[in-house]
Design a protein around this motif. Structure first.
Motif, PDB file in Angstrom:
ATOM      1  N   LEU A  18      -4.171   2.183   6.946  1.00 30.88           N
ATOM      2  CA  LEU A  18      -3.832   0.761   6.808  1.00 30.88           C
ATOM      3  C   LEU A  18      -3.429   0.429   5.378  1.00 30.88           C
ATOM      4  O   LEU A  18      -2.498  -0.356   5.155  1.00 30.88           O
ATOM      5  CB  LEU A  18      -4.996  -0.114   7.262  1.00 30.88           C
ATOM      6  CG  LEU A  18      -5.244  -0.114   8.773  1.00 30.88           C
ATOM      7  CD1 LEU A  18      -6.569  -0.795   9.088  1.00 30.88           C
ATOM      8  CD2 LEU A  18      -4.102  -0.787   9.501  1.00 30.88           C
ATOM      9  N   LEU A  19      -4.107   1.022   4.419  1.00 32.45           N
ATOM     10  CA  LEU A  19      -3.733   0.819   3.022  1.00 32.45           C
ATOM     11  C   LEU A  19      -2.330   1.346   2.752  1.00 32.45           C
ATOM     12  O   LEU A  19      -1.531   0.704   2.074  1.00 32.45           O
ATOM     13  CB  LEU A  19      -4.754   1.488   2.100  1.00 32.45           C
ATOM     14  CG  LEU A  19      -4.471   1.397   0.609  1.00 32.45           C
ATOM     15  CD1 LEU A  19      -4.445  -0.056   0.149  1.00 32.45           C
ATOM     16  CD2 LEU A  19      -5.507   2.186  -0.168  1.00 32.45           C
ATOM     17  N   ASN A  21       0.034   1.515   4.861  1.00 28.39           N
ATOM     18  CA  ASN A  21       0.957   0.543   5.458  1.00 28.39           C
ATOM     19  C   ASN A  21       1.148  -0.664   4.558  1.00 28.39           C
ATOM     20  O   ASN A  21       2.266  -1.185   4.446  1.00 28.39           O
ATOM     21  CB  ASN A  21       0.465   0.107   6.839  1.00 28.39           C
ATOM     22  CG  ASN A  21       0.737   1.150   7.890  1.00 28.39           C
ATOM     23  OD1 ASN A  21       1.484   2.085   7.673  1.00 28.39           O
ATOM     24  ND2 ASN A  21       0.121   0.997   9.041  1.00 28.39           N
ATOM     25  N   GLN A  22       0.079  -1.107   3.935  1.00 31.30           N
ATOM     26  CA  GLN A  22       0.188  -2.227   2.997  1.00 31.30           C
ATOM     27  C   GLN A  22       1.149  -1.878   1.864  1.00 31.30           C
ATOM     28  O   GLN A  22       1.979  -2.686   1.468  1.00 31.30           O
ATOM     29  CB  GLN A  22      -1.183  -2.595   2.426  1.00 31.30           C
ATOM     30  CG  GLN A  22      -2.121  -3.246   3.411  1.00 31.30           C
ATOM     31  CD  GLN A  22      -1.609  -4.569   3.885  1.00 31.30           C
ATOM     32  OE1 GLN A  22      -1.121  -4.679   4.992  1.00 31.30           O
ATOM     33  NE2 GLN A  22      -1.713  -5.578   3.070  1.00 31.30           N
ATOM     34  N   HIS A  23       1.013  -0.665   1.340  1.00 29.63           N
ATOM     35  CA  HIS A  23       1.911  -0.218   0.269  1.00 29.63           C
ATOM     36  C   HIS A  23       3.360  -0.157   0.769  1.00 29.63           C
ATOM     37  O   HIS A  23       4.285  -0.537   0.043  1.00 29.63           O
ATOM     38  CB  HIS A  23       1.482   1.147  -0.271  1.00 29.63           C
ATOM     39  CG  HIS A  23       0.226   1.111  -1.055  1.00 29.63           C
ATOM     40  ND1 HIS A  23       0.114   0.483  -2.272  1.00 29.63           N
ATOM     41  CD2 HIS A  23      -0.992   1.626  -0.803  1.00 29.63           C
ATOM     42  CE1 HIS A  23      -1.110   0.614  -2.744  1.00 29.63           C
ATOM     43  NE2 HIS A  23      -1.813   1.299  -1.858  1.00 29.63           N
ATOM     44  N   LEU A  25       4.731  -1.917   3.213  1.00 32.93           N
ATOM     45  CA  LEU A  25       5.239  -3.289   3.339  1.00 32.93           C
ATOM     46  C   LEU A  25       5.582  -3.877   1.979  1.00 32.93           C
ATOM     47  O   LEU A  25       6.613  -4.544   1.823  1.00 32.93           O
ATOM     48  CB  LEU A  25       4.209  -4.173   4.040  1.00 32.93           C
ATOM     49  CG  LEU A  25       4.087  -3.978   5.540  1.00 32.93           C
ATOM     50  CD1 LEU A  25       2.847  -4.689   6.061  1.00 32.93           C
ATOM     51  CD2 LEU A  25       5.336  -4.488   6.228  1.00 32.93           C
ATOM     52  N   GLY A  26       4.730  -3.617   1.002  1.00 32.12           N
ATOM     53  CA  GLY A  26       5.006  -4.095  -0.348  1.00 32.12           C
ATOM     54  C   GLY A  26       6.296  -3.520  -0.895  1.00 32.12           C
ATOM     55  O   GLY A  26       7.091  -4.235  -1.526  1.00 32.12           O
TER      56      GLY A  26
END
Length: 72
Positions: A18-19, A21-23, A25-26
């Protein structure tokens, strides 16, 4: 059935993905912002596409980890 240690590992694995994925998206948002300021459509579209591939690649692994957690 998985033991407590394996459940913790599965939880950590899911959170790590999930982390990532956050990166991703960023990075996509950053590229879109760059495109808006520099109008580099082709390069930005390619970079955003790579970031979105990361999201897709992790989707199945996240689903698998969630299923492992449900069996704990």
């Amino acid at each position: 059935m998985l033991d407590n240690s394996e459940c913790k590992i599965a939880t950590a694995d899911a959170l790590t993905l999930l982390l990532h994925n956050q990166h991703a998206l960023g990075a996509a948002i950053e590229e879109i912002t760059k495109w808006l300021s520099e109008s580099g459509v082709a390069d930005v579209a390619g970079n955003a596409f790579v970031a979105m591939e990361t999201l897709d690649a992790n989707a199945q692994a996240i689903t698998d980890a969630i299923m492992r957690l449900r069996r704990c």
